[in-house]
Design a protein around this motif. Structure first.
Motif, PDB file in Angstrom:
ATOM      1  N   ALA A  27       1.166  -1.334   0.110  1.00 12.92           N
ATOM      2  CA  ALA A  27      -0.231   0.229  -0.056  1.00 12.92           C
ATOM      3  C   ALA A  27       0.869   1.422   0.108  1.00 12.92           C
ATOM      4  N   THR A  28       1.567   1.275   0.434  1.00 16.88           N
ATOM      5  CA  THR A  28       2.821   2.393   0.393  1.00 16.88           C
ATOM      6  C   THR A  28       3.393   3.097  -0.581  1.00 16.88           C
ATOM      7  N   VAL A  29       4.047   1.829  -0.684  1.00 20.96           N
ATOM      8  CA  VAL A  29       4.806   1.941  -2.174  1.00 20.96           C
ATOM      9  C   VAL A  29       3.708   2.051  -3.357  1.00 20.96           C
ATOM     10  N   THR A  30       2.573   1.286  -3.810  1.00 18.09           N
ATOM     11  CA  THR A  30       1.525   1.970  -4.286  1.00 18.09           C
ATOM     12  C   THR A  30       1.398   3.391  -4.332  1.00 18.09           C
ATOM     13  N   ALA A  31       1.480   3.783  -2.830  1.00 17.40           N
ATOM     14  CA  ALA A  31       1.229   5.304  -2.818  1.00 17.40           C
ATOM     15  C   ALA A  31       1.232   6.056  -3.537  1.00 17.40           C
ATOM     16  N   GLU A  32       3.555   5.858  -3.138  1.00 14.78           N
ATOM     17  CA  GLU A  32       3.911   6.633  -3.654  1.00 14.78           C
ATOM     18  C   GLU A  32       4.185   6.461  -4.901  1.00 14.78           C
ATOM     19  N   PHE A  33       4.423   5.813  -6.008  1.00 16.87           N
ATOM     20  CA  PHE A  33       3.875   5.800  -7.575  1.00 16.87           C
ATOM     21  C   PHE A  33       2.868   5.911  -8.442  1.00 16.87           C
ATOM     22  N   LEU A  34       1.737   5.719  -7.275  1.00 16.16           N
ATOM     23  CA  LEU A  34       0.469   5.685  -8.332  1.00 16.16           C
ATOM     24  C   LEU A  34       0.745   7.747  -8.741  1.00 16.16           C
ATOM     25  N   PRO A  35       1.587   8.457  -8.457  1.00 14.81           N
ATOM     26  CA  PRO A  35       0.772   9.522  -9.282  1.00 14.81           C
ATOM     27  C   PRO A  35       0.995   9.187 -10.694  1.00 14.81           C
ATOM     28  N   VAL A  36       2.221   8.779 -10.598  1.00 14.98           N
ATOM     29  CA  VAL A  36       3.427   8.388 -12.524  1.00 14.98           C
ATOM     30  C   VAL A  36       2.022   7.929 -13.319  1.00 14.98           C
ATOM     31  N   GLY A  37       1.163   7.361 -13.163  1.00 13.51           N
ATOM     32  CA  GLY A  37       0.438   6.765 -13.979  1.00 13.51           C
ATOM     33  C   GLY A  37      -1.155   7.967 -13.881  1.00 13.51           C
ATOM     34  N   ILE A  38      -0.988   8.328 -13.576  1.00 13.73           N
ATOM     35  CA  ILE A  38      -1.796   9.906 -13.410  1.00 13.73           C
ATOM     36  C   ILE A  38      -1.190  11.547 -14.005  1.00 13.73           C
ATOM     37  N   LEU A  39      -0.152  11.312 -14.099  1.00 15.26           N
ATOM     38  CA  LEU A  39       0.608  12.779 -14.027  1.00 15.26           C
ATOM     39  C   LEU A  39      -0.286  13.683 -14.789  1.00 15.26           C
ATOM     40  N   PRO A  40      -0.798  13.151 -16.166  1.00 17.68           N
ATOM     41  CA  PRO A  40      -1.609  13.908 -17.047  1.00 17.68           C
ATOM     42  C   PRO A  40      -3.132  15.076 -16.729  1.00 17.68           C
ATOM     43  N   GLU A  41      -3.724  13.636 -15.914  1.00 16.46           N
ATOM     44  CA  GLU A  41      -4.579  14.251 -15.412  1.00 16.46           C
ATOM     45  C   GLU A  41      -5.209  14.693 -14.537  1.00 16.46           C
ATOM     46  N   VAL A  42      -4.154  14.090 -13.587  1.00 13.38           N
ATOM     47  CA  VAL A  42      -3.577  15.745 -12.565  1.00 13.38           C
ATOM     48  C   VAL A  42      -3.098  16.460 -13.025  1.00 13.38           C
ATOM     49  N   ALA A  43      -2.063  16.809 -14.006  1.00 17.75           N
ATOM     50  CA  ALA A  43      -2.189  18.373 -14.117  1.00 17.75           C
ATOM     51  C   ALA A  43      -2.790  19.255 -15.315  1.00 17.75           C
ATOM     52  N   ALA A  44      -3.785  18.136 -15.745  1.00 19.22           N
ATOM     53  CA  ALA A  44      -5.254  18.785 -17.127  1.00 19.22           C
ATOM     54  C   ALA A  44      -5.356  19.663 -16.268  1.00 19.22           C
ATOM     55  N   GLY A  45      -5.531  19.110 -14.299  1.00 22.03           N
ATOM     56  CA  GLY A  45      -7.147  19.310 -13.694  1.00 22.03           C
ATOM     57  C   GLY A  45      -6.682  20.290 -12.566  1.00 22.03           C
TER      58      GLY A  45
END
Length: 393
Positions: A27-45
């Motif tokens: 859970a902790t390591v997934t939480a750390e690297f989670l933004p890698v896959g959603i980077l464009p969406e967060v940036a756009a948001g």
């Protein structure tokens, strides 16, 4: 070091306790690297650049590097069960804050919380895992917990992109929070009291770092993790430059995860006997993939295949580095565990701005060169395995 408590738990309860730590590090390591896959969406948001959004990786990396030895030192002789439960609860709160975040600044606060619990939980869990079972099974328990780290490094990003595709990037954080909640509840029920004994001191870390084996091992880990995450953070934008849709990027990253799991499974069958050969092979695969990916943005099929090669390389990499680090620890297990996590997080944080500063092609090529240097270090230095066997999973 005492491996078990006065009241030795049953095999079943010990197994559940080990699995609770495995799920916790996942859970902790997934939480750390989670933004890698959603980077464009967060940036756009939030209407920011993808480089600015990359701070979601850099911020927790910096704090995790400090927390890995810092929390273990500050905890002193506190019961490690209480420490682990506090860190798991902090992770759960951080996921809730991230899912709610009305601004990027608030989102970064949640990422800072992830960093504080990440480094400390990882280091503490690896240090105490062997105490949850009998001495003869201690290595297997530690390997099981580390398997959670490996699985998260391979599957964390695909998990994020998949759940974000079903819901939104906020939904991805909620999903991670549910995993965190499950880990917290398992630990609350299954973890026994874990007295700290002598605890870790600065002098112990200093003694460990005086060893030439320790310094060379950490240099190798720094180069590899820095090269990987300086580029992997921006893999989704690179695939989109190749004209690949967001939905397809999700499935490519899922394929990356499957390739990594397959590689991890195959490597675990013989890596203890052929560590240097396996390590060198996956380093060469990683170097080739990093060097060639930027040239393939006009060939979607080619860039997809090269991402799969990257997945094969990285799937075996954490396992290789964990065993390499064990062989270089020379009896300083707690200090080695803390500095292993510290080095990884420093490498991630230091490499976070490489691609954003130099651009995708140059950043990827420099990362490939760093992998080549790490391979040269690997071939020039081989730690001696003083133990009869290193058990792996």
């Amino acid at each position: 070091m005492t491996h078990v408590n006065n009241h030795t738990p049953t095999a079943f309860r010990a197994g559940i306790a080990v699995l609770s730590l495995t799920l916790g590090v996942f859970a902790t390591v997934t939480a750390e690297f989670l933004p890698v896959g959603i980077l464009p969406e967060v940036a756009a948001g939030f209407n920011i650049t993808e480089g600015h959004a990359g701070m979601m990786i850099t911020v927790p990396g910096i704090l995790a590097a400090l927390a890995a030895p810092g929390v273990m030192l500050a905890a002193g002789r506190a019961d490690r069960r209480s420490v682990l439960l506090f860190l798991s609860f902090l992770l759960l709160v951080s996921c809730g804050v991230a899912a709610w975040a009305p601004s990027f600044s608030v989102l970064l606060i949640s990422r800072a919380m992830v960093g504080l619990c990440l480094g400390a939980f990882w280091a503490t869990a690896l240090a105490v895992a062997g105490r949850l079972t009998t001495p003869e099974k201690a290595h297997k328990a530690t390997a099981t917990v580390f398997a959670g780290v490996t699985a998260a490094m391979i599957l964390g990003v695909p998990f994020g992109t998949f759940t974000a595709g079903l819901f939104s990037w906020r939904g991805a954080f909620i999903s991670t929070g549910l995993v965190s909640a499950a880990a917290f509840l398992m630990q609350l029920i299954a973890l026994p009291s874990l007295p700290a004994g002598k605890g870790m001191k600065l002098s112990g870390i200093a003694d460990y770092l005086k060893l030439q084996t320790a310094r060379k091992s950490k240099a190798l880990i720094f180069l590899i993790f820095g090269a990987h995450f300086a580029t992997y953070t921006y893999l989704a934008p690179l695939l989109q430059q190749a004209g690949i849709s967001s939905d397809t990027v999700t499935w490519i990253l899922v394929g990356y995860g499957i390739a990594g799991l397959a590689s991890n499974f195959v490597a675990s069958a013989f890596i203890s006997r052929q560590l240097t050969a396996t390590f060198t092979t996956v380093l060469m695969l990683l170097m080739v993939s990093l060097a060639t990916l930027p040239q393939m943005t006009s060939w979607p099929v080619g860039i997809t295949l090269m991402v799969m090669v990257w997945g094969l390389a990285w799937g075996a990499m954490p396992l290789c580095m964990n065993i390499w680090n064990q062989r270089a620890s020379s009896g300083h297990e707690e200090a080695s565990s803390a500095m292993f996590t510290f080095t990884i997080q420093v490498a991630i944080a230091a490499g976070g701005k490489l691609v954003d500063t130099l651009g995708l092609p140059a950043g990827y090529h420099i990362a490939a060169a760093r992998v080549l240097v790490s391979a040269l270090i690997l071939l020039a230095y081989r730690p001696q395995n003083k133990a009869a066997k290193v058990e792996i999973r």
